[in-house]
Motif scaffolding. Structure first.
Motif, PDB file in Angstrom:
ATOM      1  N   ARG A  43     -21.839 -12.205   2.152  1.00 23.61           N
ATOM      2  CA  ARG A  43     -22.538 -11.063   2.755  1.00 23.61           C
ATOM      3  C   ARG A  43     -23.328 -10.252   1.726  1.00 23.61           C
ATOM      4  O   ARG A  43     -24.482  -9.899   1.964  1.00 23.61           O
ATOM      5  N   ASP A  44     -22.720  -9.937   0.593  1.00 22.51           N
ATOM      6  CA  ASP A  44     -23.404  -9.105  -0.405  1.00 22.51           C
ATOM      7  C   ASP A  44     -24.621  -9.810  -0.986  1.00 22.51           C
ATOM      8  O   ASP A  44     -25.677  -9.198  -1.163  1.00 22.51           O
ATOM      9  N   ARG A  45     -24.475 -11.083  -1.268  1.00 22.95           N
ATOM     10  CA  ARG A  45     -25.591 -11.834  -1.839  1.00 22.95           C
ATOM     11  C   ARG A  45     -26.724 -11.986  -0.825  1.00 22.95           C
ATOM     12  O   ARG A  45     -27.896 -11.836  -1.164  1.00 22.95           O
ATOM     13  N   VAL A  46     -26.371 -12.272   0.431  1.00 25.15           N
ATOM     14  CA  VAL A  46     -27.382 -12.381   1.480  1.00 25.15           C
ATOM     15  C   VAL A  46     -28.103 -11.043   1.651  1.00 25.15           C
ATOM     16  O   VAL A  46     -29.335 -10.993   1.718  1.00 25.15           O
ATOM     17  N   HIS A  52     -35.324  -4.783   2.345  1.00 30.57           N
ATOM     18  CA  HIS A  52     -34.682  -3.505   2.663  1.00 30.57           C
ATOM     19  C   HIS A  52     -35.515  -2.740   3.689  1.00 30.57           C
ATOM     20  O   HIS A  52     -35.082  -1.744   4.226  1.00 30.57           O
ATOM     21  N   GLY A  53     -36.716  -3.250   3.954  1.00 28.75           N
ATOM     22  CA  GLY A  53     -37.587  -2.646   4.971  1.00 28.75           C
ATOM     23  C   GLY A  53     -37.472  -3.423   6.266  1.00 28.75           C
ATOM     24  O   GLY A  53     -36.395  -3.575   6.828  1.00 28.75           O
ATOM     25  N   SER A  54     -38.570  -3.949   6.691  1.00 32.65           N
ATOM     26  CA  SER A  54     -38.640  -4.671   7.953  1.00 32.65           C
ATOM     27  C   SER A  54     -38.028  -6.066   7.823  1.00 32.65           C
ATOM     28  O   SER A  54     -38.326  -6.792   6.882  1.00 32.65           O
ATOM     29  N   LEU A  55     -37.170  -6.434   8.769  1.00 31.52           N
ATOM     30  CA  LEU A  55     -36.561  -7.768   8.800  1.00 31.52           C
ATOM     31  C   LEU A  55     -36.379  -8.177  10.259  1.00 31.52           C
ATOM     32  O   LEU A  55     -35.778  -7.442  11.040  1.00 31.52           O
ATOM     33  N   HIS A  56     -36.915  -9.348  10.592  1.00 34.02           N
ATOM     34  CA  HIS A  56     -36.790  -9.874  11.954  1.00 34.02           C
ATOM     35  C   HIS A  56     -36.401 -11.337  11.863  1.00 34.02           C
ATOM     36  O   HIS A  56     -37.073 -12.123  11.188  1.00 34.02           O
ATOM     37  N   VAL A  57     -35.305 -11.704  12.553  1.00 30.30           N
ATOM     38  CA  VAL A  57     -34.794 -13.074  12.482  1.00 30.30           C
ATOM     39  C   VAL A  57     -34.550 -13.588  13.900  1.00 30.30           C
ATOM     40  O   VAL A  57     -33.927 -12.914  14.723  1.00 30.30           O
ATOM     41  N   TYR A  58     -35.070 -14.806  14.138  1.00 27.47           N
ATOM     42  CA  TYR A  58     -34.904 -15.487  15.421  1.00 27.47           C
ATOM     43  C   TYR A  58     -34.083 -16.741  15.175  1.00 27.47           C
ATOM     44  O   TYR A  58     -34.519 -17.634  14.451  1.00 27.47           O
ATOM     45  N   GLY A  59     -32.884 -16.809  15.746  1.00 26.28           N
ATOM     46  CA  GLY A  59     -32.018 -17.962  15.564  1.00 26.28           C
ATOM     47  C   GLY A  59     -32.363 -19.083  16.524  1.00 26.28           C
ATOM     48  O   GLY A  59     -33.312 -19.002  17.310  1.00 26.28           O
ATOM     49  N   SER A  60     -31.560 -20.136  16.484  1.00 27.67           N
ATOM     50  CA  SER A  60     -31.838 -21.308  17.311  1.00 27.67           C
ATOM     51  C   SER A  60     -31.447 -21.095  18.776  1.00 27.67           C
ATOM     52  O   SER A  60     -31.902 -21.824  19.645  1.00 27.67           O
ATOM     53  N   SER A  67     -33.129  -7.531  14.440  1.00 31.26           N
ATOM     54  CA  SER A  67     -34.044  -6.723  13.647  1.00 31.26           C
ATOM     55  C   SER A  67     -33.212  -5.890  12.692  1.00 31.26           C
ATOM     56  O   SER A  67     -32.220  -5.287  13.101  1.00 31.26           O
ATOM     57  N   GLY A  68     -33.611  -5.885  11.437  1.00 28.01           N
ATOM     58  CA  GLY A  68     -32.901  -5.100  10.440  1.00 28.01           C
ATOM     59  C   GLY A  68     -31.775  -5.875   9.778  1.00 28.01           C
ATOM     60  O   GLY A  68     -31.299  -6.890  10.298  1.00 28.01           O
ATOM     61  N   ARG A  69     -31.393  -5.382   8.622  1.00 28.03           N
ATOM     62  CA  ARG A  69     -30.352  -6.046   7.832  1.00 28.03           C
ATOM     63  C   ARG A  69     -29.005  -6.075   8.534  1.00 28.03           C
ATOM     64  O   ARG A  69     -28.303  -7.076   8.499  1.00 28.03           O
ATOM     65  N   ASP A  70     -28.619  -4.978   9.166  1.00 26.34           N
ATOM     66  CA  ASP A  70     -27.305  -4.933   9.815  1.00 26.34           C
ATOM     67  C   ASP A  70     -27.191  -5.975  10.924  1.00 26.34           C
ATOM     68  O   ASP A  70     -26.160  -6.636  11.056  1.00 26.34           O
ATOM     69  N   GLY A  71     -28.245  -6.135  11.727  1.00 25.37           N
ATOM     70  CA  GLY A  71     -28.229  -7.155  12.776  1.00 25.37           C
ATOM     71  C   GLY A  71     -28.122  -8.553  12.203  1.00 25.37           C
ATOM     72  O   GLY A  71     -27.349  -9.385  12.698  1.00 25.37           O
ATOM     73  N   PHE A  72     -28.886  -8.816  11.152  1.00 26.08           N
ATOM     74  CA  PHE A  72     -28.845 -10.133  10.508  1.00 26.08           C
ATOM     75  C   PHE A  72     -27.474 -10.399   9.892  1.00 26.08           C
ATOM     76  O   PHE A  72     -26.928 -11.495  10.023  1.00 26.08           O
ATOM     77  N   LEU A  73     -26.896  -9.392   9.259  1.00 25.07           N
ATOM     78  CA  LEU A  73     -25.567  -9.568   8.658  1.00 25.07           C
ATOM     79  C   LEU A  73     -24.499  -9.736   9.730  1.00 25.07           C
ATOM     80  O   LEU A  73     -23.485 -10.416   9.512  1.00 25.07           O
ATOM     81  N   GLY A  74     -24.715  -9.160  10.918  1.00 26.98           N
ATOM     82  CA  GLY A  74     -23.808  -9.389  12.040  1.00 26.98           C
ATOM     83  C   GLY A  74     -23.850 -10.839  12.498  1.00 26.98           C
ATOM     84  O   GLY A  74     -22.813 -11.446  12.809  1.00 26.98           O
ATOM     85  N   THR A  75     -25.058 -11.421  12.527  1.00 30.43           N
ATOM     86  CA  THR A  75     -25.194 -12.842  12.867  1.00 30.43           C
ATOM     87  C   THR A  75     -24.512 -13.706  11.814  1.00 30.43           C
ATOM     88  O   THR A  75     -23.838 -14.682  12.151  1.00 30.43           O
ATOM     89  N   LEU A  76     -24.675 -13.346  10.551  1.00 27.30           N
ATOM     90  CA  LEU A  76     -23.998 -14.072   9.468  1.00 27.30           C
ATOM     91  C   LEU A  76     -22.484 -14.061   9.674  1.00 27.30           C
ATOM     92  O   LEU A  76     -21.832 -15.103   9.578  1.00 27.30           O
ATOM     93  N   ALA A  77     -21.922 -12.898   9.990  1.00 29.16           N
ATOM     94  CA  ALA A  77     -20.470 -12.794  10.195  1.00 29.16           C
ATOM     95  C   ALA A  77     -20.012 -13.675  11.355  1.00 29.16           C
ATOM     96  O   ALA A  77     -18.994 -14.373  11.257  1.00 29.16           O
ATOM     97  N   ALA A  78     -20.764 -13.661  12.464  1.00 35.51           N
ATOM     98  CA  ALA A  78     -20.402 -14.486  13.620  1.00 35.51           C
ATOM     99  C   ALA A  78     -20.512 -15.973  13.292  1.00 35.51           C
ATOM    100  O   ALA A  78     -19.623 -16.762  13.646  1.00 35.51           O
ATOM    101  N   ASP A  79     -21.602 -16.353  12.609  1.00 35.97           N
ATOM    102  CA  ASP A  79     -21.766 -17.756  12.226  1.00 35.97           C
ATOM    103  C   ASP A  79     -20.630 -18.219  11.330  1.00 35.97           C
ATOM    104  O   ASP A  79     -20.034 -19.280  11.546  1.00 35.97           O
ATOM    105  N   HIS A  80     -20.297 -17.421  10.340  1.00 42.49           N
ATOM    106  CA  HIS A  80     -19.265 -17.836   9.394  1.00 42.49           C
ATOM    107  C   HIS A  80     -17.895 -17.900  10.075  1.00 42.49           C
ATOM    108  O   HIS A  80     -17.081 -18.780   9.777  1.00 42.49           O
ATOM    109  N   LYS A  81     -17.637 -16.996  11.006  1.00 38.52           N
ATOM    110  CA  LYS A  81     -16.376 -17.043  11.763  1.00 38.52           C
ATOM    111  C   LYS A  81     -16.300 -18.337  12.582  1.00 38.52           C
ATOM    112  O   LYS A  81     -15.260 -18.973  12.663  1.00 38.52           O
ATOM    113  N   LEU A  82     -17.424 -18.745  13.163  1.00 42.15           N
ATOM    114  CA  LEU A  82     -17.482 -19.972  13.950  1.00 42.15           C
ATOM    115  C   LEU A  82     -17.338 -21.204  13.061  1.00 42.15           C
ATOM    116  O   LEU A  82     -16.609 -22.133  13.387  1.00 42.15           O
TER     117      LEU A  82
END
Length: 162
Positions: A43-46, A52-60, A67-82
């Motif tokens: 998480r920290d490295r990602v 730190h500004g605009s971030l938009h990520v569309y998954g598969s 949108s934003g770092r917190d949303g992306f890091l939430g997806t990372l947490a869910a992916d890694h849990k899975l």
């Protein structure tokens, strides 16, 4: 003017007109490092590798839009849990890079392996040079089909019925 002096003048002129981005870090290496950190659930490295500004990520999946770092890091947490441990991205293939000033687009295919299963993934990414480092600002990825291109489908349609 002698040949030596002409070469020195040309070399000096070239160094003055060289684009600033030539000294910039490698955007492809930044993307590979981000994929490695993401697969490891770091998480920290990602967080350090995304804007730190605009971030938009569309998954598969159609529901994976953040949108934003917190949303992306939430997806990372869910992916890694899975996934658990052992997820990995392979080498990049079909790489296309375009740079203009402090922006770069990087498109590529890679293999993703988790729990003994490997799938192809196609990425389209946009990066911004922030404080001398490439940071992800946009990303879209899909799991492309195999054998479902228009050419492949037309081939099956052209076969006469038995």
């Amino acid at each position: 003017m002698t040949l030596r002096r002409t070469l020195l003048v040309l070399a000096a002129a070239a160094s003055l007109t060289a684009p600033a981005a030539m000294g910039a870090p490698d955007v492809q290496a930044a993307a590979q490092a981000l994929l490695t950190a993401y697969a490891a659930g770091d998480r920290d490295r990602v967080a350090d590798m995304v804007s730190h500004g605009s971030l938009h990520v569309y998954g598969s999946d159609v529901a994976e839009v953040t949108s934003g770092r917190d949303g992306f890091l939430g997806t990372l947490a869910a992916d890694h849990k899975l996934w658990g441990q052992g997820a990995a991205f392979g080498a990049m293939r079909n790489v296309s890079i375009e740079k203009d000033g402090d922006l770069a687009s990087l498109f590529f295919d890679t293999a993703f392996t988790v729990q003994g299963r490997t799938v192809p993934i196609r990425f389209a990414t946009v990066w911004r040079l922030e404080k001398g480092r490439w940071k992800l600002v946009q990303c879209s990825n899909v799991v492309p089909t195999v054998g479902q291109s228009a050419a492949d489908i037309l081939k099956t349609m052209a076969k006469p019925a038995p």
